[in-house]
Design an enzyme around this catalytic site. Structure first.
Site, short mmCIF file in Angstrom:
data_model
loop_
_atom_site.label_atom_id
_atom_site.label_comp_id
_atom_site.label_asym_id
_atom_site.label_seq_id
_atom_site.Cartn_x
_atom_site.Cartn_y
_atom_site.Cartn_z
N ASP A 13 0.90 -0.90 0.21
CA ASP A 13 0.18 0.06 -0.17
C ASP A 13 1.13 0.73 0.18
O ASP A 13 0.71 2.39 0.91
CB ASP A 13 -0.88 -0.20 1.12
N LYS A 16 2.02 2.34 -4.94
CA LYS A 16 2.46 1.71 -6.39
C LYS A 16 1.52 2.03 -7.98
O LYS A 16 2.23 1.86 -8.85
CB LYS A 16 2.75 0.28 -6.45
N GLY A 40 -4.65 -4.62 -4.38
CA GLY A 40 -5.45 -3.38 -4.81
C GLY A 40 -4.79 -2.16 -5.25
O GLY A 40 -4.15 -0.92 -4.26
P1 IMP Z 1 -2.69 -13.14 1.70
O1 IMP Z 1 -1.80 -12.41 0.87
O2 IMP Z 1 -4.24 -12.89 1.41
O3 IMP Z 1 -2.59 -14.06 1.90
O4 IMP Z 1 -2.29 -12.52 3.32
C1 IMP Z 1 -1.38 -12.50 3.29
C2 IMP Z 1 -0.87 -11.25 4.29
O5 IMP Z 1 -0.41 -9.85 3.20
C3 IMP Z 1 -1.55 -10.25 5.49
O6 IMP Z 1 -1.13 -9.63 6.37
C4 IMP Z 1 -2.24 -9.22 4.24
O7 IMP Z 1 -3.20 -8.33 5.07
C5 IMP Z 1 -0.96 -8.53 3.83
N1 IMP Z 1 -1.54 -8.73 2.26
C6 IMP Z 1 -2.08 -8.62 0.95
N2 IMP Z 1 -1.80 -8.06 -0.29
C7 IMP Z 1 -1.57 -7.20 0.47
C8 IMP Z 1 -1.69 -5.94 0.09
O8 IMP Z 1 -2.01 -5.72 -1.89
N3 IMP Z 1 -1.49 -4.71 0.38
C9 IMP Z 1 -1.43 -5.23 1.46
N4 IMP Z 1 -0.73 -6.21 2.68
C10 IMP Z 1 -1.11 -7.03 1.66
#
Ligand code: IMP
Length: 441
Positions: A13, A16, A40
């Site tokens: 976040d 980028k 996102g």
């Molecule tokens: P996952 O990628 O859904 O398995 O989540 C694993 C960890 O990565 C968690 O702490 C999420 O909040 C974090 N995470 C996954 N995608 C993002 C992102 O796009 N931005 C920030 N944190 C992320």
């Protein structure tokens, strides 16, 4: 023409999406190399706001080709929804979007397993986005994953779904006490998705090779960030892919010898979503202030982000792991109303001062940040487009960050719009993209 990797340096976040959007007019191709629709990327173009999850941000530029590389995991339903919403807003996909045959599919049992596993972990949960990204990478590593190309071969696809369900359903039923799936329940929608996605599925590594040979310049768009990397992040509180610059090669099939540089993106403070250690985390009114001013809520899940001071230990580590040559600093304006600002310069751990980021999980839970305090600038910086127009105290803050992290700033973002960007004096970016400053005027 330069082929550059853009990576997040903190816990994601960092902005980028905007940085990639500023650079895209200067490249021919943008490629995603890891992650899935857990990402996102928010891009603001004029009055329009786009949040992209699976498709590279370059898609908003009609002359840019966008590739979803083999290192990405694709939820076809989410991908199609994103494609449809872009088409409705006038974005051209045909001839501009290419999806790797080797990208793995997120299957309906992956989000189910993701959520069930998180529930089972209880207090030790990761705080995932629940999109099934982790379980999809588990299957990839376990060699039972289903790839985009399999979707185009009905017999093979059915066979692979059957093999997977025999195992996944037992897991869901017997370990997690969760709902199971039938083969038909999956085949029916997925074969429809196949029809939709077929024109976009191709050998993207060959395509990228040919484009690079013909002189095209490629931007590798990282998702998530260094501290969430499967190997180099704050394991186990990480995502399941190679988010760091090395992932750009394995996640696309473009060899490291064809990559010319690495740009890191950092926020002027730090945020994190999900669980896990966060040494400079703030609580109380200051955290609330930063969250509100920075609109620090997840673009994918809407979760409030944890907020904290800038951590130079994290940045130095990210510079080392990724080989970052320049940093794009975002959201400086969020700190405009802070009377003082703090920067973490080291960690105190069991009576010692650490000056290098500790890789052991246990140490990171125990460290206490060592702070340097600087005066805040208490002057608006939103929309400033030249370093000279920044308040002196903001410039001092940036200089100090530069000294601590050891690489120069290339861009400073002072707002969500493309034009709200400072291209720094002697920015290394000008070596890669000579007209980047002129294009923002
Ligand atoms: P996952 O990628 O859904 O398995 O989540 C694993 C960890 O990565 C968690 O702490 C999420 O909040 C974090 N995470 C996954 N995608 C993002 C992102 O796009 N931005 C920030 N944190 C992320």
């Amino acid at each position: 023409m330069a082929n550059i990797v853009v990576v997040g340096t903190q816990w994601g976040d960092e902005g980028k999406g905007k940085v990639v959007d500023v650079i895209t007019p200067h490249v021919n191709v943008v490629v995603r190399f890891q992650g899935g629709n857990n990402a996102g990327h928010t891009v603001v173009v004029g009055r329009e706001k786009y949040v992209l999850h699976s498709i590279p941000s370059g898609i908003l530029h009609p002359n840019c080709r966008c590739v979803v590389g083999c290192g990405v995991v694709v939820d076809p339903a989410a991908m199609i929804e994103e494609m449809e919403s872009l088409v409705q807003r006038g974005v051209t996909l045909d001839g501009n979007l290419f999806i790797s045959k080797n990208a793995h599919l997120i299957m309906p049992y992956h989000p189910a397993l993701d959520r069930a596993s998180e529930a089972k972990l209880g207090a030790r949960r990761i705080g995932t986005t629940g999109k099934g990204v982790g379980p999809a990478y588990v299957d990839k590593a376990a060699r039972v994953g289903i790839r985009m190309a399999d979707l185009l071969d009905e017999r093979l696809f059915r066979e692979k779904v059957e093999v997977n369900l025999a195992q996944k359903n037992r897991l869901l039923r017997e370990i997690y006490d969760a709902q199971t799936f039938t083969v038909e329940e999956i085949l029916h929608p997925y074969l429809r998705y196949a029809g939709w996605l077929a024109p976009y599925i191709t050998d993207t590594s060959l395509l990228l090779h040919r484009w690079i040979e013909s002189g095209y310049s490629v931007l590798f768009e990282g998702a998530q960030a260094t501290m969430l990397d499967i190997d180099h992040g704050t394991y186990p509180y990480i995502t399941s892919s190679s988010t760091t610059a090395g992932g750009a090669a394995t996640g696309t099939g473009v060899p490291p010898t064809k990559i010319d540089g690495v740009l890191g993106v950092a926020k002027a403070y730090t945020t994190r979503v999900g669980a896990g250690p966060f040494p400079t985390e703030l609580s109380g009114p200051l955290a609330e202030h930063i969250r509100a001013r920075g609109n620090e809520y997840g673009a994918t899940t809407g979760r409030p982000r944890r907020c904290g001071w800038f951590d130079a230990m994290v940045l130095r580590y990210a510079v080392r792991i990724n080989g970052i040559e320049t940093i794009a600093l975002t959201k400086l304006d969020v700190l405009d109303q802070c009377e003082t600002v703090r920067v973490c310069t080291g960690y105190r751990h069991r009576g010692e001062i650490l000056t290098e980021f500790p890789e052991e999980e246990s140490a990171l839970h125990e460290v206490e940040p060592v702070y340097e305090e600087l005066s805040g600038w208490m002057t608006p910086t939103s929309g400033v487009t030249s370093e000279a127009d920044l308040p002196a105290k903001a410039r001092r803050y940036l200089e100090r960050l530069n000294e601590l992290i050891g690489v120069p700033f290339g861009l400073i973002s002072t707002g969500p719009q493309r034009a709200e960007t400072i291209v720094c004096e002697d920015s290394p970016l000008l070596g890669w993209y000579p007209s980047v400053r002129a294009s923002l005027l």
